[in-house]
Design a protein around this motif. Structure first.
Motif, PDB file in Angstrom:
ATOM      1  N   VAL A  67      33.415  44.543  32.134  1.00  0.00           N
ATOM      2  CA  VAL A  67      33.641  44.154  30.747  1.00  0.00           C
ATOM      3  C   VAL A  67      33.857  45.415  29.917  1.00  0.00           C
ATOM      4  CG1 VAL A  67      32.626  43.010  28.744  1.00  0.00           C
ATOM      5  CG2 VAL A  67      32.161  42.140  31.034  1.00  0.00           C
ATOM      6  N   ASP A  68      34.878  45.416  29.077  1.00  0.00           N
ATOM      7  CA  ASP A  68      35.131  46.519  28.155  1.00  0.00           C
ATOM      8  C   ASP A  68      34.455  46.163  26.831  1.00  0.00           C
ATOM      9  OD1 ASP A  68      36.038  48.457  26.429  1.00  0.00           O
ATOM     10  OD2 ASP A  68      38.150  47.920  26.623  1.00  0.00           O
ATOM     11  N   PHE A  69      33.231  46.653  26.622  1.00  0.00           N
ATOM     12  CA  PHE A  69      32.476  46.283  25.423  1.00  0.00           C
ATOM     13  C   PHE A  69      33.065  46.873  24.142  1.00  0.00           C
ATOM     14  CE2 PHE A  69      29.377  44.959  28.561  1.00  0.00           C
ATOM     15  CZ  PHE A  69      28.954  43.762  28.008  1.00  0.00           C
ATOM     16  N   GLY A  70      34.057  47.743  24.263  1.00  0.00           N
ATOM     17  CA  GLY A  70      34.771  48.229  23.082  1.00  0.00           C
ATOM     18  C   GLY A  70      35.696  47.164  22.507  1.00  0.00           C
ATOM     19  N   SER A  71      36.202  46.292  23.381  1.00  0.00           N
ATOM     20  CA  SER A  71      37.144  45.268  22.930  1.00  0.00           C
ATOM     21  C   SER A  71      36.704  43.841  23.267  1.00  0.00           C
ATOM     22  CB  SER A  71      38.526  45.516  23.543  1.00  0.00           C
ATOM     23  OG  SER A  71      38.470  45.407  24.955  1.00  0.00           O
ATOM     24  N   GLN A  72      35.550  43.696  23.955  1.00  0.00           N
ATOM     25  CA  GLN A  72      35.074  42.372  24.355  1.00  0.00           C
ATOM     26  C   GLN A  72      33.559  42.246  24.151  1.00  0.00           C
ATOM     27  OE1 GLN A  72      36.422  42.789  28.471  1.00  0.00           O
ATOM     28  NE2 GLN A  72      37.845  41.092  28.141  1.00  0.00           N
ATOM     29  N   PHE A  73      33.091  41.009  24.143  1.00  0.00           N
ATOM     30  CA  PHE A  73      31.666  40.725  24.239  1.00  0.00           C
ATOM     31  C   PHE A  73      31.489  39.576  25.221  1.00  0.00           C
ATOM     32  CE2 PHE A  73      33.047  37.950  20.844  1.00  0.00           C
ATOM     33  CZ  PHE A  73      32.223  36.844  20.875  1.00  0.00           C
ATOM     34  N   VAL A  74      30.251  39.284  25.582  1.00  0.00           N
ATOM     35  CA  VAL A  74      29.970  38.322  26.645  1.00  0.00           C
ATOM     36  C   VAL A  74      29.261  37.090  26.097  1.00  0.00           C
ATOM     37  CG1 VAL A  74      28.609  37.951  28.756  1.00  0.00           C
ATOM     38  CG2 VAL A  74      29.909  40.066  28.453  1.00  0.00           C
ATOM     39  N   ILE A  75      29.687  35.945  26.577  1.00  0.00           N
ATOM     40  CA  ILE A  75      29.027  34.670  26.286  1.00  0.00           C
ATOM     41  C   ILE A  75      28.647  34.063  27.633  1.00  0.00           C
ATOM     42  CG2 ILE A  75      29.351  32.315  25.433  1.00  0.00           C
ATOM     43  CD1 ILE A  75      31.242  33.453  23.325  1.00  0.00           C
ATOM     44  N   ALA A  76      27.410  33.556  27.730  1.00  0.00           N
ATOM     45  CA  ALA A  76      26.958  32.960  28.990  1.00  0.00           C
ATOM     46  C   ALA A  76      26.070  31.754  28.722  1.00  0.00           C
ATOM     47  CB  ALA A  76      26.189  33.990  29.812  1.00  0.00           C
ATOM     48  N   VAL A  77      26.045  30.864  29.695  1.00  0.00           N
ATOM     49  CA  VAL A  77      25.095  29.756  29.719  1.00  0.00           C
ATOM     50  C   VAL A  77      24.331  29.924  31.026  1.00  0.00           C
ATOM     51  CG1 VAL A  77      24.774  27.258  29.745  1.00  0.00           C
ATOM     52  CG2 VAL A  77      26.661  28.256  28.425  1.00  0.00           C
ATOM     53  N   CYS A  78      23.008  30.148  30.921  1.00  0.00           N
ATOM     54  CA  CYS A  78      22.174  30.424  32.097  1.00  0.00           C
ATOM     55  C   CYS A  78      21.179  29.296  32.304  1.00  0.00           C
ATOM     56  CB  CYS A  78      21.414  31.739  31.904  1.00  0.00           C
ATOM     57  SG  CYS A  78      22.502  33.140  31.613  1.00  0.00           S
ATOM     58  N   GLY A  79      21.092  28.839  33.535  1.00  0.00           N
ATOM     59  CA  GLY A  79      20.169  27.756  33.869  1.00  0.00           C
ATOM     60  C   GLY A  79      18.929  28.277  34.557  1.00  0.00           C
ATOM     61  N   PRO A  80      17.898  27.453  34.624  1.00  0.00           N
ATOM     62  CA  PRO A  80      16.664  27.847  35.312  1.00  0.00           C
ATOM     63  C   PRO A  80      16.868  27.894  36.826  1.00  0.00           C
ATOM     64  CG  PRO A  80      16.528  25.570  34.615  1.00  0.00           C
ATOM     65  CD  PRO A  80      17.814  26.106  34.069  1.00  0.00           C
ATOM     66  N   SER A  81      15.990  28.599  37.489  1.00  0.00           N
ATOM     67  CA  SER A  81      16.011  28.679  38.954  1.00  0.00           C
ATOM     68  C   SER A  81      15.907  27.262  39.533  1.00  0.00           C
ATOM     69  CB  SER A  81      14.825  29.532  39.413  1.00  0.00           C
ATOM     70  OG  SER A  81      14.731  29.537  40.799  1.00  0.00           O
ATOM     71  N   THR A  82      16.712  27.007  40.571  1.00  0.00           N
ATOM     72  CA  THR A  82      16.728  25.669  41.159  1.00  0.00           C
ATOM     73  C   THR A  82      17.034  25.747  42.648  1.00  0.00           C
ATOM     74  OG1 THR A  82      17.730  23.470  41.046  1.00  0.00           O
ATOM     75  CG2 THR A  82      19.173  25.324  40.558  1.00  0.00           C
ATOM     76  N   GLU A  83      16.599  24.726  43.376  1.00  0.00           N
ATOM     77  CA  GLU A  83      16.915  24.606  44.796  1.00  0.00           C
ATOM     78  C   GLU A  83      17.991  23.548  45.035  1.00  0.00           C
ATOM     79  OE1 GLU A  83      13.249  24.007  46.903  1.00  0.00           O
ATOM     80  OE2 GLU A  83      12.613  26.071  46.570  1.00  0.00           O
ATOM     81  N   LYS A  84      18.710  23.177  43.991  1.00  0.00           N
ATOM     82  CA  LYS A  84      19.836  22.243  44.092  1.00  0.00           C
ATOM     83  C   LYS A  84      21.120  23.002  43.790  1.00  0.00           C
ATOM     84  CE  LYS A  84      17.998  17.700  43.259  1.00  0.00           C
ATOM     85  NZ  LYS A  84      18.310  17.136  44.554  1.00  0.00           N
ATOM     86  N   ARG A  85      22.177  22.671  44.534  1.00  0.00           N
ATOM     87  CA  ARG A  85      23.473  23.288  44.237  1.00  0.00           C
ATOM     88  C   ARG A  85      23.829  22.896  42.799  1.00  0.00           C
ATOM     89  NH1 ARG A  85      26.626  25.721  47.366  1.00  0.00           N
ATOM     90  NH2 ARG A  85      25.787  24.747  49.233  1.00  0.00           N
ATOM     91  N   THR A  86      23.968  23.883  41.937  1.00  0.00           N
ATOM     92  CA  THR A  86      24.224  23.641  40.525  1.00  0.00           C
ATOM     93  C   THR A  86      25.339  24.562  40.050  1.00  0.00           C
ATOM     94  OG1 THR A  86      21.903  23.062  40.181  1.00  0.00           O
ATOM     95  CG2 THR A  86      23.184  23.600  38.215  1.00  0.00           C
ATOM     96  N   VAL A  87      26.340  23.963  39.418  1.00  0.00           N
ATOM     97  CA  VAL A  87      27.451  24.742  38.885  1.00  0.00           C
ATOM     98  C   VAL A  87      27.519  24.516  37.378  1.00  0.00           C
ATOM     99  CG1 VAL A  87      29.947  25.086  38.898  1.00  0.00           C
ATOM    100  CG2 VAL A  87      28.750  24.550  41.033  1.00  0.00           C
ATOM    101  N   ILE A  88      27.369  25.611  36.635  1.00  0.00           N
ATOM    102  CA  ILE A  88      27.556  25.594  35.187  1.00  0.00           C
ATOM    103  C   ILE A  88      28.920  26.227  34.945  1.00  0.00           C
ATOM    104  CG2 ILE A  88      26.729  26.417  32.956  1.00  0.00           C
ATOM    105  CD1 ILE A  88      23.918  26.601  34.241  1.00  0.00           C
ATOM    106  N   LYS A  89      29.734  25.607  34.104  1.00  0.00           N
ATOM    107  CA  LYS A  89      31.068  26.152  33.852  1.00  0.00           C
ATOM    108  C   LYS A  89      31.419  26.048  32.380  1.00  0.00           C
ATOM    109  CE  LYS A  89      35.814  26.016  35.495  1.00  0.00           C
ATOM    110  NZ  LYS A  89      35.957  27.443  35.495  1.00  0.00           N
ATOM    111  N   ILE A  90      31.734  27.191  31.782  1.00  0.00           N
ATOM    112  CA  ILE A  90      32.275  27.186  30.417  1.00  0.00           C
ATOM    113  C   ILE A  90      33.720  26.733  30.551  1.00  0.00           C
ATOM    114  CG2 ILE A  90      32.950  28.608  28.443  1.00  0.00           C
ATOM    115  CD1 ILE A  90      30.409  30.311  29.029  1.00  0.00           C
ATOM    116  N   VAL A  91      34.041  25.610  29.918  1.00  0.00           N
ATOM    117  CA  VAL A  91      35.357  25.008  30.090  1.00  0.00           C
ATOM    118  C   VAL A  91      36.293  25.261  28.909  1.00  0.00           C
ATOM    119  CG1 VAL A  91      34.598  23.240  31.711  1.00  0.00           C
ATOM    120  CG2 VAL A  91      34.525  22.757  29.264  1.00  0.00           C
ATOM    121  N   GLU A  92      35.715  25.528  27.739  1.00  0.00           N
ATOM    122  CA  GLU A  92      36.554  25.729  26.557  1.00  0.00           C
ATOM    123  C   GLU A  92      35.753  26.430  25.477  1.00  0.00           C
ATOM    124  OE1 GLU A  92      39.694  23.072  24.018  1.00  0.00           O
ATOM    125  OE2 GLU A  92      37.809  22.096  24.562  1.00  0.00           O
ATOM    126  N   ILE A  93      36.447  27.284  24.738  1.00  0.00           N
ATOM    127  CA  ILE A  93      35.862  27.889  23.541  1.00  0.00           C
ATOM    128  C   ILE A  93      36.873  27.666  22.421  1.00  0.00           C
ATOM    129  CG2 ILE A  93      35.017  29.980  22.421  1.00  0.00           C
ATOM    130  CD1 ILE A  93      34.337  31.087  25.199  1.00  0.00           C
TER     131      ILE A  93
END
Length: 142
Positions: A67-93
């Motif tokens: 990531v080039d923090f001079g021209s970008q910043f980061v957005i994330a969605v973080c989930g809790p630890s799990t033993e199930k296959r879990t996919v989080i996906k940012i689909v649109e901003i």
């Protein structure tokens, strides 16, 4: 009866025009998915916004592409630890009037024999850094 039907059609058309007009005020914001590992271990779903490299390195490992923090910043969605296959996906901003609306989905699958820290992490143009960021789970919505 015909008059009542005419009023109903008129109301439906006006609602449709208002909905279309409202959609037109949103601007789609481009973003770049980041392949990294989450170090943050939240106990519930947690939205994250990071503006500098030091903070990013506290929460994530291995940003590739970096990531080039001079021209970008980061957005994330973080989930809790799990033993199930879990996919989080940012689909649109979307952007509207100094607000960023981050829409994401969560898919849960089969049991795993190990724990994971599911997350979706993206880089966004620094030009949006002064916007208020709001997160919305749109799983199952069209």
């Amino acid at each position: 009866m015909k008059k009542a039907f005419g009023y109903i059609v008129a109301v439906i058309m006006m609602l449709g025009l208002v909905a279309c007009e409202a959609e037109e005020n949103y601007i789609s914001v481009p973003f770049e998915e980041i392949n990294c590992a989450c170090v943050l271990k939240p106990d519930k779903l947690t939205p994250v916004v990071v503006y500098d490299k030091a903070r990013f390195e506290e929460l994530f490992r291995g940003a590739g592409p970096s990531v080039d923090f001079g021209s970008q910043f980061v957005i994330a969605v973080c989930g809790p630890s799990t033993e199930k296959r879990t996919v989080i996906k940012i689909v649109e901003i979307q952007n509207k009037e100094q607000n960023l609306y981050v829409k994401y989905t969560i898919e849960t699958g089969e049991d795993l024999s190990y724990k994971i820290l599911p997350h979706s992490t993206v880089a966004v143009d620094r030009g949006y850094q002064d916007c208020v960021v709001a997160f919305y789970d749109v799983t199952g919505m069209k």
